[in-house]
Motif scaffolding. Structure first.
Motif, PDB file in Angstrom:
ATOM      1  N   LEU A  14    -117.066 -76.429   3.939  1.00 20.27           N
ATOM      2  CA  LEU A  14    -117.619 -77.353   2.948  1.00 20.27           C
ATOM      3  C   LEU A  14    -116.469 -78.011   2.195  1.00 20.27           C
ATOM      4  O   LEU A  14    -115.498 -77.350   1.843  1.00 20.27           O
ATOM      5  N   ALA A  62    -119.363 -78.384  -3.240  1.00 27.25           N
ATOM      6  CA  ALA A  62    -120.698 -77.812  -3.446  1.00 27.25           C
ATOM      7  C   ALA A  62    -121.038 -77.895  -4.925  1.00 27.25           C
ATOM      8  O   ALA A  62    -120.209 -77.590  -5.776  1.00 27.25           O
ATOM      9  N   TYR A  85    -124.096 -80.485  -1.067  1.00 28.22           N
ATOM     10  CA  TYR A  85    -122.815 -80.173  -0.434  1.00 28.22           C
ATOM     11  C   TYR A  85    -122.394 -81.290   0.515  1.00 28.22           C
ATOM     12  O   TYR A  85    -123.205 -82.110   0.942  1.00 28.22           O
TER      13      TYR A  85
END
Length: 174
Positions: free
Chosen positions: A93, A96, A150
């Protein structure tokens, strides 16, 4: 040992409606949610994963909530941990943001975020908390919704289940 533990649980359940005990419970047992990042997620775009949050209150108290007995509810910690696969790299990711809301999505509040997730972060990260908003009204709800916004850095080959753990602090209502 079992008798002591059982006695402690019974005493706690008897006094669970007390504001002081309720503030201790809210402060000791976090809200959790498990969110799924699908393998089909596109990289580099804003995506969302949504799940119902749960707490000790909601799972074990008969009416589902004693939020009216506490005040000044705020986030004190927020963490994301990989559940399945357990070695999922959160570094997949880029960023987030975690929000709490009523079950219908109303009154959404940002509770934690990370905009600089490193590519080799491992299976767990701590979020920067946002405790600028009090969560008193949300804690009076029988159900809360957790949403993670995200951006995916890399394509993933399997759906990833991530556990969000939100630590709460509260004071007894006066």
């Amino acid at each position: 040992m079992k008798k002591i533990l059982l006695s402690s649980v019974v005493v706690m359940l008897v006094f669970i409606r007390c504001g002081t005990v309720q503030s201790i419970i809210k402060s000791s047992f976090p809200y959790t949610a498990t969110l799924v990042v699908p393998a089909s997620s596109a990289t580099g775009t804003n995506l969302n994963a949504i799940s119902e949050g749960s707490s000790f209150d909601q799972n074990f108290v008969k009416d589902g909530n004693n939020g009216g007995r506490i005040s000044n509810v705020r986030i004190v910690s927020a963490k994301i941990t990989a559940v399945v696969p357990s070695d999922f790299n959160i570094g997949n990711l880029i960023s987030a943001r975690v929000y709490m809301a009523k079950a219908n999505g109303a009154d959404e509040v940002l509770v934690g975020s990370r905009t600089d997730i490193g590519p080799n972060s491992g299976s767990s990260i701590v979020l920067d908390i946002d405790n600028s908003n009090m969560l008193d009204e949300l804690m009076r709800e029988k159900k809360v919704r957790i949403r993670m916004a995200y951006v995916l850095r890399n394509r993933i080959s399997l759906d990833a289940s991530l556990r969000i753990v939100l630590g709460i602090a509260a004071d007894p209502a006066r």
